[in-house]
Design a protein around this motif. Structure first.
Motif, PDB file in Angstrom:
ATOM      1  N   HIS A   1       6.234   8.449   4.080  1.00 22.28           N
ATOM      2  CA  HIS A   1       5.812   7.216   3.455  1.00 22.28           C
ATOM      3  C   HIS A   1       4.612   7.758   2.476  1.00 22.28           C
ATOM      4  O   HIS A   1       4.539   7.132   1.233  1.00 22.28           O
ATOM      5  N   LEU A   2       3.771   8.628   2.752  1.00 24.83           N
ATOM      6  CA  LEU A   2       2.896   8.937   2.065  1.00 24.83           C
ATOM      7  C   LEU A   2       3.317   9.649   0.481  1.00 24.83           C
ATOM      8  O   LEU A   2       2.745   9.229  -0.557  1.00 24.83           O
ATOM      9  N   LYS A   3       4.511  10.285   0.630  1.00 25.67           N
ATOM     10  CA  LYS A   3       4.998  10.918  -0.642  1.00 25.67           C
ATOM     11  C   LYS A   3       5.387   9.846  -1.489  1.00 25.67           C
ATOM     12  O   LYS A   3       5.352   9.581  -2.679  1.00 25.67           O
ATOM     13  N   ILE A   4       6.046   8.839  -0.792  1.00 24.59           N
ATOM     14  CA  ILE A   4       6.585   7.369  -1.551  1.00 24.59           C
ATOM     15  C   ILE A   4       5.286   6.710  -2.413  1.00 24.59           C
ATOM     16  O   ILE A   4       5.292   6.488  -3.550  1.00 24.59           O
ATOM     17  N   LEU A   5       4.405   6.754  -1.581  1.00 24.92           N
ATOM     18  CA  LEU A   5       3.184   5.989  -2.267  1.00 24.92           C
ATOM     19  C   LEU A   5       2.404   6.880  -3.328  1.00 24.92           C
ATOM     20  O   LEU A   5       2.012   6.264  -4.212  1.00 24.92           O
ATOM     21  N   LYS A   6       2.529   8.315  -3.226  1.00 27.03           N
ATOM     22  CA  LYS A   6       1.934   8.837  -4.088  1.00 27.03           C
ATOM     23  C   LYS A   6       2.854   8.891  -5.223  1.00 27.03           C
ATOM     24  O   LYS A   6       2.474   8.925  -6.441  1.00 27.03           O
TER      25      LYS A   6
ATOM     26  N   ILE B   1       5.583  -0.975  -2.071  1.00 25.19           N
ATOM     27  CA  ILE B   1       4.892  -1.868  -0.971  1.00 25.19           C
ATOM     28  C   ILE B   1       5.692  -2.688  -0.407  1.00 25.19           C
ATOM     29  O   ILE B   1       5.098  -3.566   0.253  1.00 25.19           O
ATOM     30  N   ALA B   2       6.940  -2.599  -0.511  1.00 22.33           N
ATOM     31  CA  ALA B   2       7.977  -3.647   0.114  1.00 22.33           C
ATOM     32  C   ALA B   2       8.106  -3.089   1.324  1.00 22.33           C
ATOM     33  O   ALA B   2       8.402  -3.973   2.447  1.00 22.33           O
ATOM     34  N   ASP B   3       7.820  -2.017   1.678  1.00 21.36           N
ATOM     35  CA  ASP B   3       7.960  -1.534   3.276  1.00 21.36           C
ATOM     36  C   ASP B   3       6.687  -1.747   3.809  1.00 21.36           C
ATOM     37  O   ASP B   3       5.324  -1.590   3.549  1.00 21.36           O
ATOM     38  N   PRO B   4       6.717  -2.339   5.456  1.00 20.44           N
ATOM     39  CA  PRO B   4       5.683  -2.784   5.881  1.00 20.44           C
ATOM     40  C   PRO B   4       4.693  -1.590   6.573  1.00 20.44           C
ATOM     41  O   PRO B   4       3.475  -1.633   6.599  1.00 20.44           O
ATOM     42  N   THR B   5       5.350  -0.359   6.689  1.00 17.49           N
ATOM     43  CA  THR B   5       4.592   0.965   7.096  1.00 17.49           C
ATOM     44  C   THR B   5       3.598   1.268   6.076  1.00 17.49           C
ATOM     45  O   THR B   5       2.512   1.477   6.183  1.00 17.49           O
ATOM     46  N   ARG B   6       4.211   1.307   5.009  1.00 13.39           N
ATOM     47  CA  ARG B   6       3.200   1.650   3.752  1.00 13.39           C
ATOM     48  C   ARG B   6       2.509   0.723   3.331  1.00 13.39           C
ATOM     49  O   ARG B   6       1.138   0.980   2.860  1.00 13.39           O
ATOM     50  N   ARG B   7       2.740  -0.685   3.482  1.00 16.08           N
ATOM     51  CA  ARG B   7       1.489  -1.451   3.426  1.00 16.08           C
ATOM     52  C   ARG B   7       0.501  -1.453   4.334  1.00 16.08           C
ATOM     53  O   ARG B   7      -0.762  -1.451   4.153  1.00 16.08           O
ATOM     54  N   LYS B   8       0.762  -1.090   5.550  1.00 13.36           N
ATOM     55  CA  LYS B   8      -0.256  -0.947   6.667  1.00 13.36           C
ATOM     56  C   LYS B   8      -1.047   0.465   6.254  1.00 13.36           C
ATOM     57  O   LYS B   8      -2.390   0.648   6.539  1.00 13.36           O
ATOM     58  N   ILE B   9      -0.377   1.639   5.751  1.00 11.23           N
ATOM     59  CA  ILE B   9      -1.278   2.730   5.229  1.00 11.23           C
ATOM     60  C   ILE B   9      -2.264   2.458   4.034  1.00 11.23           C
ATOM     61  O   ILE B   9      -3.148   2.805   4.190  1.00 11.23           O
ATOM     62  N   LEU B  10      -1.819   1.676   3.326  1.00  8.79           N
ATOM     63  CA  LEU B  10      -2.655   0.909   2.163  1.00  8.79           C
ATOM     64  C   LEU B  10      -3.712   0.524   2.756  1.00  8.79           C
ATOM     65  O   LEU B  10      -4.924   0.376   2.568  1.00  8.79           O
ATOM     66  N   THR B  11      -3.637  -0.417   3.737  1.00  3.03           N
ATOM     67  CA  THR B  11      -4.683  -1.244   4.262  1.00  3.03           C
ATOM     68  C   THR B  11      -5.533  -0.255   5.033  1.00  3.03           C
ATOM     69  O   THR B  11      -6.885  -0.243   5.035  1.00  3.03           O
ATOM     70  N   LEU B  12      -5.044   0.828   5.791  1.00  4.15           N
ATOM     71  CA  LEU B  12      -5.997   1.670   6.462  1.00  4.15           C
ATOM     72  C   LEU B  12      -6.744   2.479   5.319  1.00  4.15           C
ATOM     73  O   LEU B  12      -7.963   2.688   5.610  1.00  4.15           O
ATOM     74  N   LEU B  13      -6.159   2.824   4.258  1.00  5.44           N
ATOM     75  CA  LEU B  13      -6.906   3.188   3.290  1.00  5.44           C
ATOM     76  C   LEU B  13      -8.174   2.708   2.462  1.00  5.44           C
ATOM     77  O   LEU B  13      -8.845   3.104   1.855  1.00  5.44           O
ATOM     78  N   GLN B  14      -8.043   1.327   2.773  1.00  5.17           N
ATOM     79  CA  GLN B  14      -8.910   0.421   2.065  1.00  5.17           C
ATOM     80  C   GLN B  14     -10.365   0.755   2.609  1.00  5.17           C
ATOM     81  O   GLN B  14     -11.529   0.801   1.874  1.00  5.17           O
ATOM     82  N   ALA B  15     -10.521   1.310   3.717  1.00  7.13           N
ATOM     83  CA  ALA B  15     -11.744   1.698   4.535  1.00  7.13           C
ATOM     84  C   ALA B  15     -12.333   2.935   3.957  1.00  7.13           C
ATOM     85  O   ALA B  15     -13.415   3.045   4.114  1.00  7.13           O
TER      86      ALA B  15
END
Length: 94
Positions: free
Chosen positions: A46-51, A10-24
């Motif tokens: 980025h998705l791999k790191i989040l997974k 979650i330190a990366d802004p791109t990954r935080r934006k992905i998480l925000t998109l997935l809230q919906a």
């Protein structure tokens, strides 16, 4: 789940934006990529790191892979933050 991996993710802004998109709701990698000015392999990275941090989960449906939030991990992180704050409130830093 490792808190270190979750915090790194979650330190990366791109990954935080992905998480925000997935809230919906769940999205495919292509749908996620359409929100960024980067190549699809970069979004996949980025998705791999989040997974790996267990912040997102995926499911395959035909040709598509759908990504969604793993809310259990977010609950664990919030519990840790809450405990951290509660323990810190009793200490006077004078």
């Amino acid at each position: 789940m490792s808190f270190n991996e979750a915090f790194k993710a979650i330190a990366d802004p791109t990954r935080r934006k992905i998480l925000t998109l997935l809230q919906a709701g769940e999205l495919t990698a292509g749908e996620i990529a359409s929100h960024f000015a980067m190549q699809k392999p970069s979004v996949s990275h980025h998705l791999k790191i989040l997974k790996q941090a267990d912040l997102v989960q995926d499911r395959r449906e035909g040709q598509h892979i759908y990504y969604s939030l793993n809310t259990t991990v977010f609950q664990d992180l919030l519990r840790w933050f809450y405990d951290f704050v509660e323990k810190g409130e009793g200490h006077d830093e004078r």
